[in-house]
Motif scaffolding. Structure first.
Motif, PDB file in Angstrom:
ATOM      1  N   UNK A  15       1.612  -1.022   0.409  1.00  0.00           N
ATOM      2  CA  UNK A  15       0.060  -0.291   0.472  1.00  0.00           C
ATOM      3  C   UNK A  15       0.893   1.023   0.084  1.00  0.00           C
ATOM      4  N   UNK A  16       2.067   1.254   0.917  1.00  0.00           N
ATOM      5  CA  UNK A  16       2.668   2.058   0.751  1.00  0.00           C
ATOM      6  C   UNK A  16       3.566   2.274  -0.745  1.00  0.00           C
ATOM      7  N   UNK A  17       4.185   1.719  -1.149  1.00  0.00           N
ATOM      8  CA  UNK A  17       5.101   1.394  -2.227  1.00  0.00           C
ATOM      9  C   UNK A  17       3.853   2.146  -2.648  1.00  0.00           C
ATOM     10  N   UNK A  18       2.276   1.899  -3.618  1.00  0.00           N
ATOM     11  CA  UNK A  18       1.676   1.432  -4.617  1.00  0.00           C
ATOM     12  C   UNK A  18       1.379   3.528  -4.155  1.00  0.00           C
ATOM     13  N   UNK A  19       0.975   4.286  -3.043  1.00  0.00           N
ATOM     14  CA  UNK A  19       0.562   5.257  -2.993  1.00  0.00           C
ATOM     15  C   UNK A  19       1.755   6.396  -3.938  1.00  0.00           C
ATOM     16  N   UNK A  20       3.108   6.027  -3.657  1.00  0.00           N
ATOM     17  CA  UNK A  20       4.123   5.898  -3.560  1.00  0.00           C
ATOM     18  C   UNK A  20       4.217   6.359  -5.162  1.00  0.00           C
ATOM     19  N   UNK A  21       3.933   5.747  -6.121  1.00  0.00           N
ATOM     20  CA  UNK A  21       4.048   5.529  -7.235  1.00  0.00           C
ATOM     21  C   UNK A  21       2.884   6.058  -8.191  1.00  0.00           C
ATOM     22  N   UNK A  22       1.263   5.835  -7.689  1.00  0.00           N
ATOM     23  CA  UNK A  22       0.505   7.043  -7.433  1.00  0.00           C
ATOM     24  C   UNK A  22       0.685   7.710  -8.074  1.00  0.00           C
ATOM     25  N   UNK A  23       1.052   8.978  -6.792  1.00  0.00           N
ATOM     26  CA  UNK A  23       1.784   9.973  -6.481  1.00  0.00           C
ATOM     27  C   UNK A  23       2.863  10.453  -7.901  1.00  0.00           C
ATOM     28  N   UNK A  26       1.006   8.417 -11.109  1.00  0.00           N
ATOM     29  CA  UNK A  26      -0.611   7.983 -11.960  1.00  0.00           C
ATOM     30  C   UNK A  26      -0.673   7.157 -11.641  1.00  0.00           C
ATOM     31  N   UNK A  27      -2.041   6.368 -12.111  1.00  0.00           N
ATOM     32  CA  UNK A  27      -2.826   5.225 -11.650  1.00  0.00           C
ATOM     33  C   UNK A  27      -2.772   4.336 -12.996  1.00  0.00           C
ATOM     34  N   UNK A  28      -2.351   4.643 -13.691  1.00  0.00           N
ATOM     35  CA  UNK A  28      -2.120   3.898 -15.004  1.00  0.00           C
ATOM     36  C   UNK A  28      -0.808   3.495 -14.917  1.00  0.00           C
ATOM     37  N   UNK A  29      -0.032   3.906 -13.800  1.00  0.00           N
ATOM     38  CA  UNK A  29       1.551   2.961 -13.789  1.00  0.00           C
ATOM     39  C   UNK A  29       0.586   1.672 -13.078  1.00  0.00           C
ATOM     40  N   UNK A  30      -0.118   2.038 -12.139  1.00  0.00           N
ATOM     41  CA  UNK A  30       0.215   0.950 -10.956  1.00  0.00           C
ATOM     42  C   UNK A  30      -0.198  -0.302 -11.606  1.00  0.00           C
ATOM     43  N   UNK A  31       0.309  -1.721 -11.517  1.00  0.00           N
ATOM     44  CA  UNK A  31      -0.208  -3.102 -11.591  1.00  0.00           C
ATOM     45  C   UNK A  31       0.026  -4.049 -10.571  1.00  0.00           C
ATOM     46  N   UNK A  57      -6.438  -0.705  -5.789  1.00  0.00           N
ATOM     47  CA  UNK A  57      -6.631   0.430  -6.198  1.00  0.00           C
ATOM     48  C   UNK A  57      -7.590   0.447  -4.802  1.00  0.00           C
ATOM     49  N   UNK A  58      -8.779  -0.356  -4.572  1.00  0.00           N
ATOM     50  CA  UNK A  58      -9.928   0.112  -3.542  1.00  0.00           C
ATOM     51  C   UNK A  58      -9.071   0.574  -2.148  1.00  0.00           C
ATOM     52  N   UNK A  59      -7.929  -0.287  -2.220  1.00  0.00           N
ATOM     53  CA  UNK A  59      -7.421   0.097  -0.666  1.00  0.00           C
ATOM     54  C   UNK A  59      -6.495   1.374  -0.118  1.00  0.00           C
ATOM     55  N   UNK A  60      -5.840   1.220  -1.445  1.00  0.00           N
ATOM     56  CA  UNK A  60      -5.758   2.596  -1.141  1.00  0.00           C
ATOM     57  C   UNK A  60      -6.265   3.292  -1.427  1.00  0.00           C
ATOM     58  N   UNK A  61      -7.694   3.754  -1.942  1.00  0.00           N
ATOM     59  CA  UNK A  61      -8.202   4.885  -1.925  1.00  0.00           C
ATOM     60  C   UNK A  61      -9.438   4.620  -0.352  1.00  0.00           C
ATOM     61  N   UNK A  62      -9.557   3.240   0.432  1.00  0.00           N
ATOM     62  CA  UNK A  62     -10.262   3.940   1.378  1.00  0.00           C
ATOM     63  C   UNK A  62      -9.011   3.848   2.593  1.00  0.00           C
ATOM     64  N   UNK A  95      -4.569  18.784   1.478  1.00  0.00           N
ATOM     65  CA  UNK A  95      -3.883  16.748   1.002  1.00  0.00           C
ATOM     66  C   UNK A  95      -4.285  17.029  -0.761  1.00  0.00           C
ATOM     67  N   UNK A  96      -4.802  18.143  -1.318  1.00  0.00           N
ATOM     68  CA  UNK A  96      -5.070  17.914  -2.779  1.00  0.00           C
ATOM     69  C   UNK A  96      -3.289  17.921  -2.962  1.00  0.00           C
ATOM     70  N   UNK A  97      -3.220  18.998  -2.866  1.00  0.00           N
ATOM     71  CA  UNK A  97      -2.044  19.714  -2.797  1.00  0.00           C
ATOM     72  C   UNK A  97      -0.323  18.420  -2.624  1.00  0.00           C
ATOM     73  N   UNK A  98      -1.098  18.182  -1.981  1.00  0.00           N
ATOM     74  CA  UNK A  98       0.512  16.686  -1.484  1.00  0.00           C
ATOM     75  C   UNK A  98       0.041  15.619  -1.339  1.00  0.00           C
ATOM     76  N   UNK A  99      -1.583  15.471  -2.610  1.00  0.00           N
ATOM     77  CA  UNK A  99      -1.639  13.887  -3.062  1.00  0.00           C
ATOM     78  C   UNK A  99      -3.040  14.194  -3.591  1.00  0.00           C
ATOM     79  N   UNK A 100      -2.683  15.062  -5.054  1.00  0.00           N
ATOM     80  CA  UNK A 100      -4.007  15.243  -5.837  1.00  0.00           C
ATOM     81  C   UNK A 100      -4.361  13.616  -7.081  1.00  0.00           C
ATOM     82  N   UNK A 101      -3.497  13.436  -7.312  1.00  0.00           N
ATOM     83  CA  UNK A 101      -3.607  11.769  -7.310  1.00  0.00           C
ATOM     84  C   UNK A 101      -4.332  11.007  -6.850  1.00  0.00           C
ATOM     85  N   UNK A 102      -4.266  10.512  -5.267  1.00  0.00           N
ATOM     86  CA  UNK A 102      -4.380   9.884  -4.469  1.00  0.00           C
ATOM     87  C   UNK A 102      -6.362  10.410  -4.470  1.00  0.00           C
TER      88      UNK A 102
END
Length: 188
Positions: A15-23, A26-31, A57-62, A95-102
Motif C-alpha cells: 500500500x505504501x509503495x502503491x501510494x508513492x507510485x500513484x503520486x 499516476x494511476x495508470x502506472x500501477x500494476x 486501488x480500492x485499498x489505497x483509496x480507502x 491534501x489535494x496539494x500533497x496528494x492530488x492523484x490520490x
C-alpha cells in the motif's frame, strides 16, 4: 528505485509503495506485478493480499479516505461552525496539494462494496456531522455540496491552476459562501 521488502507487513508495504507510485507516476502506472518488483517480492506475492489491481486501488483509496476522515474528526472539536468548516476545507486543499492523484482516485472509485465505498460513506456521514446534521437521520445534500466544492478546489490546486498562495483566500471565500446556506438549513 525499488525499496526492498524486509519482513513485516507485506500488505502495508504494498500500500505504501502503491501510494508513492500513484503520486509519482499516476494511476495508470500501477500494476500488481510492477508493485511486486518495486517492493522486491515475487510477482505473485501481492495476490495474497489483493485479488486484483482493482482491489489494490480500492485499498489505497480507502487509506486516503481514512486520512481525510482524521481531518474531519479533528475539525469537529472546534466550537464554531465557521472554524470547523475552515479547518476542514484548508486540510482538504492541503491534501489535494500533497496528494492530488490520490484524491482523484478516491473520488473516482465507484460503488462496488469495497473498502473505499465504506470509507467514503463514513467520510460523508462525518461531513454531515461536521455541518451539524443529526447522526440519526440520513445525510442531506450539504455534505455532498461541501465535498463537491472542496473537490473542485482540490482539483484546481492539484492541477496547478490555483496558485498555492491563493488557496487560503479561495477556501475562506468558499466557506463564507456556504456558511449562510448551512446555517439556514440547520435552523429549519
Amino acid at each position: 528505485m525499488p525499496t526492498p521488502y524486509h519482513h513485516g507487513s507485506l500488505r502495508d508495504s504494498l500500500l505504501e509503495a502503491g501510494r508513492r507510485q500513484l503520486l509519482e507516476e499516476g494511476v495508470a502506472s500501477l500494476t500488481l506485478r510492477g508493485l511486486a518488483k518495486r517492493v522486491g517480492v515475487s510477482h505473485s506475492a501481492p495476490l495474497r493480499h489483493f485479488d486484483d489491481r482493482d482491489a489494490l486501488l480500492d485499498a489505497i483509496a480507502a487509506a486516503g479516505f481514512a486520512e481525510l476522515i482524521s481531518e474531519l474528526e479533528s475539525a469537529a472539536g472546534l466550537s464554531s461552525l465557521r472554524a470547523r468548516l475552515t479547518q476542514y476545507a484548508r486540510a482538504h486543499a492541503r491534501f489535494a496539494l500533497e496528494s492530488g492523484p490520490l484524491l482523484e482516485l478516491m473520488f473516482s472509485v465507484g460503488p462496488g462494496g469495497g473498502a473505499a465505498e465504506e470509507s467514503a460513506a463514513r467520510f460523508f456521514a462525518l461531513g454531515g456531522e461536521l455541518l451539524g446534521e443529526r447522526a440519526d437521520r440520513e445525510s442531506g445534500p450539504l455534505p455532498y455540496l461541501l465535498a463537491a466544492t472542496l473537490e473542485g478546489i482540490g482539483s484546481l490546486v492539484a492541477s496547478g491552476r490555483l496558485p498555492v498562495e491563493r488557496v487560503d483566500e479561495v477556501v475562506d471565500e468558499a466557506v463564507s459562501m456556504l456558511l449562510p446556506a448551512v446555517e439556514a438549513r440547520l435552523s429549519s
